[in-house]
Design an enzyme around this catalytic site. Structure first.
Site, PDB file in Angstrom:
ATOM      1  N   GLY A   1       0.797  -1.221   0.000  1.00  0.00           N
ATOM      2  CA  GLY A   1       0.000   0.000   0.000  1.00  0.00           C
ATOM      3  C   GLY A   1       0.827   1.267   0.000  1.00  0.00           C
ATOM      4  N   VAL A   2       0.136   2.374   0.245  1.00  0.00           N
ATOM      5  CA  VAL A   2       0.807   3.665   0.235  1.00  0.00           C
ATOM      6  C   VAL A   2       1.394   3.969   1.610  1.00  0.00           C
ATOM      7  CG1 VAL A   2      -0.462   4.764  -1.615  1.00  0.00           C
ATOM      8  CG2 VAL A   2      -1.477   4.688   0.662  1.00  0.00           C
ATOM      9  N   GLY A   3       2.348   4.858   1.651  1.00  0.00           N
ATOM     10  CA  GLY A   3       2.818   5.379   2.926  1.00  0.00           C
ATOM     11  C   GLY A   3       4.162   4.839   3.365  1.00  0.00           C
ATOM     12  N   ASN A   4       4.577   5.345   4.524  1.00  0.00           N
ATOM     13  CA  ASN A   4       5.929   5.071   5.013  1.00  0.00           C
ATOM     14  C   ASN A   4       6.107   3.640   5.492  1.00  0.00           C
ATOM     15  OD1 ASN A   4       7.005   7.711   4.634  1.00  0.00           O
ATOM     16  ND2 ASN A   4       5.755   8.396   6.359  1.00  0.00           N
TER      17      ASN A   4
ATOM     18  N   GLU B   1      -0.387  -1.652  -6.835  1.00  0.00           N
ATOM     19  CA  GLU B   1      -1.061  -0.478  -7.362  1.00  0.00           C
ATOM     20  C   GLU B   1      -0.074   0.651  -7.637  1.00  0.00           C
ATOM     21  OE1 GLU B   1      -4.843   0.513  -5.365  1.00  0.00           O
ATOM     22  OE2 GLU B   1      -3.714   2.292  -4.850  1.00  0.00           O
TER      23      GLU B   1
ATOM     24  N   ILE C   1      -5.824   2.909   9.782  1.00  0.00           N
ATOM     25  CA  ILE C   1      -6.011   3.904  10.847  1.00  0.00           C
ATOM     26  C   ILE C   1      -6.134   3.174  12.178  1.00  0.00           C
ATOM     27  CG2 ILE C   1      -7.610   5.635  11.790  1.00  0.00           C
ATOM     28  CD1 ILE C   1      -6.287   6.737   9.329  1.00  0.00           C
TER      29      ILE C   1
ATOM     30  N   ASN D   1      -7.792   9.847   4.051  1.00  0.00           N
ATOM     31  CA  ASN D   1      -7.568   9.810   2.598  1.00  0.00           C
ATOM     32  C   ASN D   1      -8.775   9.166   1.919  1.00  0.00           C
ATOM     33  OD1 ASN D   1      -4.967  10.904   2.927  1.00  0.00           O
ATOM     34  ND2 ASN D   1      -4.132   8.891   3.340  1.00  0.00           N
TER      35      ASN D   1
ATOM     36  N   GLY E   1      -7.092   1.380  -3.012  1.00  0.00           N
ATOM     37  CA  GLY E   1      -7.154   0.016  -3.517  1.00  0.00           C
ATOM     38  C   GLY E   1      -7.171  -1.021  -2.416  1.00  0.00           C
TER      39      GLY E   1
ATOM     40  N   LYS F   1      -0.529   9.799  17.337  1.00  0.00           N
ATOM     41  CA  LYS F   1      -0.533  11.114  18.011  1.00  0.00           C
ATOM     42  C   LYS F   1       0.150  11.054  19.380  1.00  0.00           C
ATOM     43  CE  LYS F   1      -2.892  12.975  14.605  1.00  0.00           C
ATOM     44  NZ  LYS F   1      -2.016  13.524  13.550  1.00  0.00           N
TER      45      LYS F   1
HETATM   46  O1  0RQ Z   1      -1.457  12.008  10.726  1.00  0.00           O
HETATM   47  O2  0RQ Z   1      -0.235  13.208   8.987  1.00  0.00           O
HETATM   48  O3  0RQ Z   1      -1.408  14.431  10.821  1.00  0.00           O
HETATM   49  O4  0RQ Z   1       0.669  13.089  11.302  1.00  0.00           O
HETATM   50  O5  0RQ Z   1      -2.961   9.486  10.059  1.00  0.00           O
HETATM   51  O6  0RQ Z   1      -0.618   8.007   9.421  1.00  0.00           O
HETATM   52  O7  0RQ Z   1       1.113   6.714  10.629  1.00  0.00           O
HETATM   53  O8  0RQ Z   1       1.819   8.342   8.795  1.00  0.00           O
HETATM   54  O9  0RQ Z   1       0.634   6.138   8.323  1.00  0.00           O
HETATM   55  O10 0RQ Z   1       1.192   7.060   5.997  1.00  0.00           O
HETATM   56  O11 0RQ Z   1       0.922   4.586   6.525  1.00  0.00           O
HETATM   57  O12 0RQ Z   1      -1.071   6.118   6.498  1.00  0.00           O
HETATM   58  C1  0RQ Z   1      -4.315   4.345   6.720  1.00  0.00           C
HETATM   59  C2  0RQ Z   1      -3.882   6.759   6.307  1.00  0.00           C
HETATM   60  C3  0RQ Z   1      -2.008   5.231   7.004  1.00  0.00           C
HETATM   61  C4  0RQ Z   1      -2.966   5.017   4.717  1.00  0.00           C
HETATM   62  C5  0RQ Z   1      -3.310   5.338   6.190  1.00  0.00           C
HETATM   63  C6  0RQ Z   1      -2.872   9.698  11.477  1.00  0.00           C
HETATM   64  C7  0RQ Z   1      -1.393   9.858  11.734  1.00  0.00           C
HETATM   65  C8  0RQ Z   1      -0.988  10.691  10.531  1.00  0.00           C
HETATM   66  C9  0RQ Z   1      -1.079   9.032   8.594  1.00  0.00           C
HETATM   67  P1  0RQ Z   1      -0.530  13.285  10.443  1.00  0.00           P
HETATM   68  P2  0RQ Z   1       0.838   7.358   9.325  1.00  0.00           P
HETATM   69  P3  0RQ Z   1       0.523   5.969   6.750  1.00  0.00           P
HETATM   70  C10 0RQ Z   1      -3.391   0.838  -1.902  1.00  0.00           C
HETATM   71  C11 0RQ Z   1      -3.580   0.920  -0.471  1.00  0.00           C
HETATM   72  C12 0RQ Z   1      -5.979   3.735   2.716  1.00  0.00           C
HETATM   73  C13 0RQ Z   1      -5.674   3.468   1.273  1.00  0.00           C
HETATM   74  C14 0RQ Z   1      -4.860   2.232   1.062  1.00  0.00           C
HETATM   75  C15 0RQ Z   1      -4.191   5.054   3.800  1.00  0.00           C
HETATM   76  C16 0RQ Z   1      -1.826  10.088   9.417  1.00  0.00           C
HETATM   77  O13 0RQ Z   1      -2.379   3.757   4.650  1.00  0.00           O
HETATM   78  O14 0RQ Z   1      -4.610   6.096   3.348  1.00  0.00           O
HETATM   79  O15 0RQ Z   1      -4.660   1.407   1.924  1.00  0.00           O
HETATM   80  N1  0RQ Z   1      -4.788   3.877   3.519  1.00  0.00           N
HETATM   81  N2  0RQ Z   1      -4.388   2.075  -0.123  1.00  0.00           N
HETATM   82  O16 0RQ Z   1      -1.164  10.500  12.949  1.00  0.00           O
HETATM   83  C17 0RQ Z   1      -6.147   9.342  14.384  1.00  0.00           C
HETATM   84  C18 0RQ Z   1      -5.731   7.044  14.374  1.00  0.00           C
HETATM   85  C19 0RQ Z   1      -4.670   7.273  13.432  1.00  0.00           C
HETATM   86  C20 0RQ Z   1      -4.437   8.585  13.036  1.00  0.00           C
HETATM   87  C21 0RQ Z   1      -3.033   7.267  12.015  1.00  0.00           C
HETATM   88  N3  0RQ Z   1      -6.020   5.821  14.790  1.00  0.00           N
HETATM   89  N4  0RQ Z   1      -6.432   8.096  14.796  1.00  0.00           N
HETATM   90  N5  0RQ Z   1      -5.163   9.620  13.509  1.00  0.00           N
HETATM   91  N6  0RQ Z   1      -3.426   8.534  12.147  1.00  0.00           N
HETATM   92  N7  0RQ Z   1      -3.780   6.470  12.801  1.00  0.00           N
HETATM   93  C22 0RQ Z   1      -2.698   2.067  -2.464  1.00  0.00           C
HETATM   94  C23 0RQ Z   1      -3.682   3.157  -2.865  1.00  0.00           C
HETATM   95  O17 0RQ Z   1      -4.818   3.041  -2.730  1.00  0.00           O
HETATM   96  C24 0RQ Z   1      -3.171   4.415  -3.476  1.00  0.00           C
END
Ligand code: 0RQ
Length: 503
Positions: free
Chosen positions: A268-271, A293, A363, A383, A387, A407
């Site tokens: 997936g996306v992200g760090n 994806e 999340i 977001n 996918g 947080k």
């Molecule tokens: O917030 O940016 O304000 O600091 O959410 O979280 O920890 O940086 O993690 O970049 O891996 O994102 C689910 C959003 C995770 C992503 C999600 C807050 C946290 C931070 C981001 P800040 P992290 P990631 C196929 C796969 C859906 C689409 C997908 C996503 C921000 O993975 O968008 O899976 N997934 N696509 O602080 C409140 C919580 C939280 C929270 C995290 N429980 N409550 N805030 N955060 N957990 C590829 C595509 O579809 C393109």
């Protein structure tokens, strides 16, 4: 000289972005290219935003319905949202300005599975498409189009739109030509047939988009880079998550439940996803493939290491450094990468057939293993589902991961019940946090709760979760999925009221 427009009829339609934007009327539905910050139009949307701002300043309404592939860049979603120019948008968005408008109720957002966007457009459920604005890396003499760094829904937008605006971007590497596989064999039921793809690197289509030159009303030449956000260096938590996952893969291979080369990886996306890919560079697995994806930095590192043979996706999502590396060495990577329309990269039929290993961020998850990928405190969009649903439901094994707290520890990502569910228990087989991994396959909800709390929750929250579970097992209305309704969302409510789930 140096023109990337090989067809005279289209060269004659080159104009400034302002003139192209002037061809779009208020209220239109516009289908844009773009997927996770690559291959989105950069000039026409900015010109459109300026036009919308001018209209609003003069007291005239001007808003659009905007369809994309997935997230784009500040020049598109950011500029149009800032101008208050988007009335309705689909699908996946990660732009902060658009996110704020959505969460204030000033912009409607239809968050849907990415594989379903093109079919739904064809089914006619989304209404007509007036204009397509598509970035390409060139136009061939026969009028076919060389795609750029993402494919997304471009084929569908070009086919469905009444008029097409092309942005020909000279920044895009000419060596992209030949990397794409545009499949023209999709149809609506009852005429649908199997998609003839049986290996991740199969090529089943054409390297170009077909496009009727008569539909093209404007061509804009640009030279602007993709958004290319840098990734964070993997933190300790991210490395721990990657470590647990690698341990799990080794275990599965040893048990004969996964081949030694694993199965096609979806990441997936992200760090976190990026850190897992980097972790695999040092792992024991060879001869891997990816059917995913987006291609992030980690995926390219894995390819450079020789352990990942081929990768299929719909878009690049690279840091500026990785984009530079790829651009300098495109010829070497090109034959091992395939970019496809998102309805194919994310197609349930193909994900199920190939047996993908799906790894997605989340999340939060609840103690029964339902996953929320999209909403903060049940109501604020982060977001979108992207996918993750396409892959999670259909994967060979579906994995979700996150640090156990967010947080600064004020939020537990393992909660009694998640107030928004994107992935039901049946679509979540493995949960991973830095604390550990929970293998939920074959477990009942009662068993899941024990394993998730024990293996995944943060020590600061574990006693409270255990206490909740004990009382739920005593007082719940039913014992299939023990739940205390009056208390289930109390942690989220406490966060909203005090800024800390711990109170
Ligand atoms: O917030 O940016 O304000 O600091 O959410 O979280 O920890 O940086 O993690 O970049 O891996 O994102 C689910 C959003 C995770 C992503 C999600 C807050 C946290 C931070 C981001 P800040 P992290 P990631 C196929 C796969 C859906 C689409 C997908 C996503 C921000 O993975 O968008 O899976 N997934 N696509 O602080 C409140 C919580 C939280 C929270 C995290 N429980 N409550 N805030 N955060 N957990 C590829 C595509 O579809 C393109």
């Amino acid at each position: 000289s140096g023109s990337r427009i090989g067809l005279e009829a289209l060269k004659a339609k080159v104009m400034p972005a302002e003139a192209a934007a002037a061809l779009i009327a208020p209220g239109e539905t516009v289908g844009m290219s773009g997927f996770t910050g690559s291959g989105y139009p950069k000039a026409a949307p900015m010109a459109l935003a300026r036009r919308i701002e001018a209209a609003h300043a003069a007291g005239d309404p001007f808003r659009l319905r905007v369809w994309t592939g997935a997230s784009t860049g500040p020049e598109l979603d950011g500029a149009l949202a800032k101008a208050d120019g988007i009335e309705f948008r689909l699908p996946y968005n990660s732009d902060p300005i658009a996110r704020e408008k959505i969460n204030r109720g000033e912009m409607d957002y239809f968050d849907m599975h990415l594989s379903q966007v093109a079919p739904m457009a064809w089914q006619g459920f989304l209404g007509p498409l007036d204009t397509a604005i598509i970035e390409v890396s060139g136009v061939r003499p026969d009028g076919s189009l060389i795609p750029s760094s993402s494919v997304g829904n471009n084929k569908t937008w070009i086919d469905r739109a009444s008029k097409v605006i092309l942005e020909v971007n000279r920044w895009q590497n000419p060596a992209l030509e030949g990397m794409h596989d545009i499949y023209y064999g999709t149809a609506l039921p009852p005429s649908r047939v199997p998609i003839p793809l049986v290996r991740p690197d199969d090529r089943i289509g054409e390297a170009y988009f077909r496009c009727d030159p008569d539909k093209v009303v404007a061509v804009v030449e640009t030279d602007a880079p993709d958004r290319n956000l840098p990734f964070d260096a993997p933190g300790e938590d991210h490395r721990a998550i990657a470590g647990h996952l690698l341990e799990f893969f080794r275990h599965e291979v040893a048990r004969g439940r996964l081949p030694a080369s694993l199965l096609p990886l979806q990441s997936g996306v992200g760090n976190i996803a990026n850190a897992v890919m980097s972790g695999l560079v040092d792992g024991p697995f060879e001869g891997m493939t990816a059917y995913t994806e987006v291609l992030q930095d980690g995926m390219l590192d894995l390819m450079e290491s020789g352990k990942l043979l081929t990768a299929s996706a719909t878009a690049f999502s690279l840091s500026p450094e990785a984009a530079a590396t790829l651009n300098a060495d495109m010829a070497r990577f090109r034959d091992r990468l395939v970019l496809r329309p998102q309805e194919i990269s994310n197609h349930p039929e193909l994900i199920r057939r190939l047996g993908c290993i799906a790894m997605n961020g989340m999340i939060e998850a609840d103690i029964h293993g339902a996953v929320n990928s999209t909403h903060l405190m049940g109501s604020r969009i982060q977001n979108g589902i992207g996918g993750s649903g396409d892959f999670a439901r259909n994967a060979y094994v579906s994995i979700f991961m996150a640090p156990s707290v967010a947080k600064g520890g004020r939020i537990s990502t393992i909660v009694p019940k998640t107030p928004h569910v994107d992935h039901i228990n049946q679509d979540v087989q493995i949960l991973v946090t830095e604390q550990g991994l929970a293998d939920l396959r074959g477990l009942s909800p009662r068993q899941r709760a024990e394993v998730i709390i024990e293996n995944c929750s943060h020590p600061d929250y574990r006693p409270a979760l255990k206490d909740y579970l004990i009382r739920a097992r005593r007082d719940s209305y039913g014992q299939q999925s023990p739940t205390l309704l009056a208390e289930a969302f109390a942690w989220h409510q406490r966060f909203i009221e005090t800024g800390d789930m711990r109170g």
